[in-house]
Each structure stands twice: as structure tokens, then as C-alpha cells.
Design a protein around this motif. Structure first.
Motif, PDB file in Angstrom:
ATOM      1  N   GLY A 170       0.800  -1.224   0.000  1.00  0.00           N
ATOM      2  CA  GLY A 170       0.000   0.000   0.000  1.00  0.00           C
ATOM      3  C   GLY A 170       0.832   1.273   0.000  1.00  0.00           C
ATOM      4  N   LYS A 171       2.003   1.216  -0.571  1.00  0.00           N
ATOM      5  CA  LYS A 171       2.879   2.387  -0.643  1.00  0.00           C
ATOM      6  C   LYS A 171       3.039   2.786  -2.103  1.00  0.00           C
ATOM      7  CE  LYS A 171       5.336   1.287   3.559  1.00  0.00           C
ATOM      8  NZ  LYS A 171       4.958   2.264   4.519  1.00  0.00           N
ATOM      9  N   THR A 172       3.756   3.871  -2.329  1.00  0.00           N
ATOM     10  CA  THR A 172       4.050   4.313  -3.689  1.00  0.00           C
ATOM     11  C   THR A 172       5.556   4.384  -3.879  1.00  0.00           C
ATOM     12  OG1 THR A 172       4.106   6.670  -3.146  1.00  0.00           O
ATOM     13  CG2 THR A 172       1.946   5.728  -3.750  1.00  0.00           C
ATOM     14  N   LEU A 173       5.978   4.337  -5.139  1.00  0.00           N
ATOM     15  CA  LEU A 173       7.403   4.491  -5.420  1.00  0.00           C
ATOM     16  C   LEU A 173       7.891   5.865  -4.980  1.00  0.00           C
ATOM     17  CD1 LEU A 173       8.148   2.819  -8.880  1.00  0.00           C
ATOM     18  CD2 LEU A 173       8.982   2.154  -6.632  1.00  0.00           C
ATOM     19  N   THR A 174       7.027   6.845  -5.018  1.00  0.00           N
ATOM     20  CA  THR A 174       7.394   8.197  -4.565  1.00  0.00           C
ATOM     21  C   THR A 174       7.774   8.173  -3.087  1.00  0.00           C
ATOM     22  OG1 THR A 174       5.889   9.164  -6.179  1.00  0.00           O
ATOM     23  CG2 THR A 174       6.630  10.589  -4.392  1.00  0.00           C
ATOM     24  N   ASP A 175       6.965   7.494  -2.263  1.00  0.00           N
ATOM     25  CA  ASP A 175       7.267   7.381  -0.830  1.00  0.00           C
ATOM     26  C   ASP A 175       8.601   6.688  -0.607  1.00  0.00           C
ATOM     27  OD1 ASP A 175       4.770   8.495  -0.264  1.00  0.00           O
ATOM     28  OD2 ASP A 175       3.807   6.529  -0.093  1.00  0.00           O
ATOM     29  N   ILE A 176       8.803   5.595  -1.328  1.00  0.00           N
ATOM     30  CA  ILE A 176      10.025   4.803  -1.183  1.00  0.00           C
ATOM     31  C   ILE A 176      11.241   5.633  -1.595  1.00  0.00           C
ATOM     32  CG2 ILE A 176      11.244   2.720  -1.945  1.00  0.00           C
ATOM     33  CD1 ILE A 176       8.680   2.197  -0.233  1.00  0.00           C
ATOM     34  N   THR A 230      20.138  -0.246 -13.353  1.00  0.00           N
ATOM     35  CA  THR A 230      21.377   0.240 -12.750  1.00  0.00           C
ATOM     36  C   THR A 230      21.224   0.484 -11.249  1.00  0.00           C
ATOM     37  OG1 THR A 230      20.803   2.515 -13.341  1.00  0.00           O
ATOM     38  CG2 THR A 230      22.202   1.311 -14.895  1.00  0.00           C
ATOM     39  N   VAL A 231      20.138  -0.019 -10.681  1.00  0.00           N
ATOM     40  CA  VAL A 231      19.892   0.159  -9.250  1.00  0.00           C
ATOM     41  C   VAL A 231      20.929  -0.662  -8.473  1.00  0.00           C
ATOM     42  CG1 VAL A 231      18.152  -1.665  -9.117  1.00  0.00           C
ATOM     43  CG2 VAL A 231      18.112   0.174  -7.465  1.00  0.00           C
ATOM     44  N   LYS A 232      21.480  -0.091  -7.423  1.00  0.00           N
ATOM     45  CA  LYS A 232      22.494  -0.761  -6.613  1.00  0.00           C
ATOM     46  C   LYS A 232      21.843  -1.721  -5.638  1.00  0.00           C
ATOM     47  CE  LYS A 232      25.538   3.230  -6.710  1.00  0.00           C
ATOM     48  NZ  LYS A 232      26.152   4.279  -5.902  1.00  0.00           N
ATOM     49  N   PHE A 233      22.593  -2.749  -5.263  1.00  0.00           N
ATOM     50  CA  PHE A 233      22.087  -3.723  -4.306  1.00  0.00           C
ATOM     51  C   PHE A 233      21.758  -3.054  -2.980  1.00  0.00           C
ATOM     52  CE2 PHE A 233      22.536  -7.045  -1.058  1.00  0.00           C
ATOM     53  CZ  PHE A 233      21.548  -7.896  -1.494  1.00  0.00           C
ATOM     54  N   THR A 234      22.541  -2.070  -2.579  1.00  0.00           N
ATOM     55  CA  THR A 234      22.265  -1.374  -1.315  1.00  0.00           C
ATOM     56  C   THR A 234      20.913  -0.656  -1.377  1.00  0.00           C
ATOM     57  OG1 THR A 234      23.556   0.539  -2.062  1.00  0.00           O
ATOM     58  CG2 THR A 234      24.687  -1.063  -0.658  1.00  0.00           C
ATOM     59  N   GLU A 235      20.556  -0.156  -2.550  1.00  0.00           N
ATOM     60  CA  GLU A 235      19.250   0.495  -2.708  1.00  0.00           C
ATOM     61  C   GLU A 235      18.128  -0.540  -2.651  1.00  0.00           C
ATOM     62  OE1 GLU A 235      20.449   4.313  -5.461  1.00  0.00           O
ATOM     63  OE2 GLU A 235      20.474   2.309  -6.371  1.00  0.00           O
ATOM     64  N   ILE A 236      18.363  -1.709  -3.215  1.00  0.00           N
ATOM     65  CA  ILE A 236      17.388  -2.796  -3.126  1.00  0.00           C
ATOM     66  C   ILE A 236      17.211  -3.205  -1.664  1.00  0.00           C
ATOM     67  CG2 ILE A 236      16.884  -5.191  -3.768  1.00  0.00           C
ATOM     68  CD1 ILE A 236      16.636  -3.228  -6.094  1.00  0.00           C
ATOM     69  N   GLU A 237      18.307  -3.266  -0.926  1.00  0.00           N
ATOM     70  CA  GLU A 237      18.232  -3.581   0.509  1.00  0.00           C
ATOM     71  C   GLU A 237      17.402  -2.529   1.247  1.00  0.00           C
ATOM     72  OE1 GLU A 237      22.188  -5.930   1.891  1.00  0.00           O
ATOM     73  OE2 GLU A 237      22.494  -3.857   1.229  1.00  0.00           O
ATOM     74  N   GLN A 238      17.604  -1.266   0.918  1.00  0.00           N
ATOM     75  CA  GLN A 238      16.845  -0.184   1.561  1.00  0.00           C
ATOM     76  C   GLN A 238      15.362  -0.298   1.241  1.00  0.00           C
ATOM     77  OE1 GLN A 238      19.190   3.037  -0.127  1.00  0.00           O
ATOM     78  NE2 GLN A 238      19.755   3.685   1.944  1.00  0.00           N
ATOM     79  N   ILE A 239      15.042  -0.589  -0.004  1.00  0.00           N
ATOM     80  CA  ILE A 239      13.637  -0.751  -0.399  1.00  0.00           C
ATOM     81  C   ILE A 239      13.013  -1.897   0.377  1.00  0.00           C
ATOM     82  CG2 ILE A 239      12.095  -1.421  -2.295  1.00  0.00           C
ATOM     83  CD1 ILE A 239      14.111   0.090  -4.171  1.00  0.00           C
ATOM     84  N   ALA A 240      13.713  -3.026   0.443  1.00  0.00           N
ATOM     85  CA  ALA A 240      13.206  -4.183   1.186  1.00  0.00           C
ATOM     86  C   ALA A 240      12.997  -3.824   2.655  1.00  0.00           C
ATOM     87  CB  ALA A 240      14.169  -5.358   1.061  1.00  0.00           C
ATOM     88  N   ILE A 290      12.434  -0.814   3.998  1.00  0.00           N
ATOM     89  CA  ILE A 290      11.307   0.112   4.113  1.00  0.00           C
ATOM     90  C   ILE A 290       9.982  -0.644   4.034  1.00  0.00           C
ATOM     91  CG2 ILE A 290      10.076   1.992   2.927  1.00  0.00           C
ATOM     92  CD1 ILE A 290      12.933   3.024   2.112  1.00  0.00           C
ATOM     93  N   LEU A 291       9.930  -1.660   3.165  1.00  0.00           N
ATOM     94  CA  LEU A 291       8.708  -2.438   2.976  1.00  0.00           C
ATOM     95  C   LEU A 291       8.533  -3.538   4.017  1.00  0.00           C
ATOM     96  CD1 LEU A 291       8.733  -2.753  -0.910  1.00  0.00           C
ATOM     97  CD2 LEU A 291       7.308  -1.239   0.486  1.00  0.00           C
ATOM     98  N   GLY A 292       9.578  -3.763   4.825  1.00  0.00           N
ATOM     99  CA  GLY A 292       9.495  -4.787   5.868  1.00  0.00           C
ATOM    100  C   GLY A 292       9.824  -6.181   5.383  1.00  0.00           C
ATOM    101  N   TYR A 293      10.680  -6.284   4.379  1.00  0.00           N
ATOM    102  CA  TYR A 293      11.076  -7.583   3.831  1.00  0.00           C
ATOM    103  C   TYR A 293      12.556  -7.836   4.079  1.00  0.00           C
ATOM    104  CZ  TYR A 293       6.657  -7.999   1.333  1.00  0.00           C
ATOM    105  OH  TYR A 293       5.329  -8.114   1.028  1.00  0.00           O
ATOM    106  N   ASP A 294      12.920  -9.121   4.106  1.00  0.00           N
ATOM    107  CA  ASP A 294      14.314  -9.543   4.170  1.00  0.00           C
ATOM    108  C   ASP A 294      14.700 -10.114   2.814  1.00  0.00           C
ATOM    109  OD1 ASP A 294      14.754  -8.973   6.916  1.00  0.00           O
ATOM    110  OD2 ASP A 294      13.734 -10.833   7.456  1.00  0.00           O
ATOM    111  N   ILE A 295      15.948  -9.946   2.456  1.00  0.00           N
ATOM    112  CA  ILE A 295      16.478 -10.551   1.230  1.00  0.00           C
ATOM    113  C   ILE A 295      17.212 -11.816   1.665  1.00  0.00           C
ATOM    114  CG2 ILE A 295      18.060 -10.282  -0.705  1.00  0.00           C
ATOM    115  CD1 ILE A 295      17.485  -7.260  -0.542  1.00  0.00           C
ATOM    116  N   GLU A 296      16.896 -12.893   1.005  1.00  0.00           N
ATOM    117  CA  GLU A 296      17.463 -14.177   1.411  1.00  0.00           C
ATOM    118  C   GLU A 296      18.044 -14.880   0.182  1.00  0.00           C
ATOM    119  OE1 GLU A 296      15.391 -18.269   2.521  1.00  0.00           O
ATOM    120  OE2 GLU A 296      15.025 -16.697   4.001  1.00  0.00           O
ATOM    121  N   PHE A 297      19.254 -15.409   0.342  1.00  0.00           N
ATOM    122  CA  PHE A 297      19.856 -16.201  -0.705  1.00  0.00           C
ATOM    123  C   PHE A 297      19.741 -17.663  -0.322  1.00  0.00           C
ATOM    124  CE2 PHE A 297      21.975 -12.125  -1.080  1.00  0.00           C
ATOM    125  CZ  PHE A 297      21.919 -11.914  -2.437  1.00  0.00           C
ATOM    126  N   ARG A 298      19.217 -18.481  -1.239  1.00  0.00           N
ATOM    127  CA  ARG A 298      19.078 -19.917  -0.981  1.00  0.00           C
ATOM    128  C   ARG A 298      19.738 -20.691  -2.093  1.00  0.00           C
ATOM    129  NH1 ARG A 298      13.226 -21.051  -1.241  1.00  0.00           N
ATOM    130  NH2 ARG A 298      13.139 -19.081  -2.306  1.00  0.00           N
TER     131      ARG A 298
END
Length: 69
Positions: free
Chosen positions: A15-21, A46-56, A58-66
Motif C-alpha cells: 500500500g505504498k508508492t514508489l514516490t514514498d520509497i 542500474t539500481v544498486k544492491f544497497t538500494e534494493i536492501e533499503q527498499i526491502a 522500508i517495505l518490511g522484507y528480508d532478502i534471502e539467498f538460498r
């Protein structure tokens, strides 16, 4: 599914927007500039992994490698 689509789906599900993120990531007073910056990075892949981590975060998600089976 590419990262742009995945992020848009997660943002919508929460329920968020890309603008908020974008404003939270870049701490920008100018939300439009922040959104343009993030949108361009997603569009050009060209988005950096650190930015993906920040987005996750903010949204309350964890990034997991399996390991694949």
C-alpha cells in the motif's frame, strides 16, 4: 520477473508508492526528483544492491539467498 516488476508488486502489496520509497531512500525534499532518480535506475537496471536492501527494509522484507535444489 525482473527487479522493476518485483519491486512494483511489493510496493503495491504494501500500500505504498514508489514516490514514498524514493523519498525515504534519497532523503529528498524534492520527491519528484527522487522518484525520477529511482525510476530511471529501475528502468535502466542500474539500481544498486544497497538500494534494493533499503527498499526491502522500508517495505518490511528480508532478502534471502538460498541454494538451488
Amino acid at each position: 520477473m525482473d527487479i522493476k516488476k518485483q519491486i512494483k508488486v511489493l510496493v503495491a502489496m504494501e500500500g505504498k508508492t514508489l514516490t514514498d520509497i524514493a523519498a525515504k531512500i534519497y532523503g529528498a525534499d524534492n520527491k519528484r526528483a527522487a522518484l525520477n532518480n529511482l525510476s530511471q535506475k529501475l528502468r535502466n537496471n542500474t539500481v544498486k544492491f544497497t538500494e534494493i536492501e533499503q527498499i526491502a527494509d522500508i517495505l518490511g522484507y528480508d532478502i534471502e539467498f538460498r541454494k538451488r535444489k
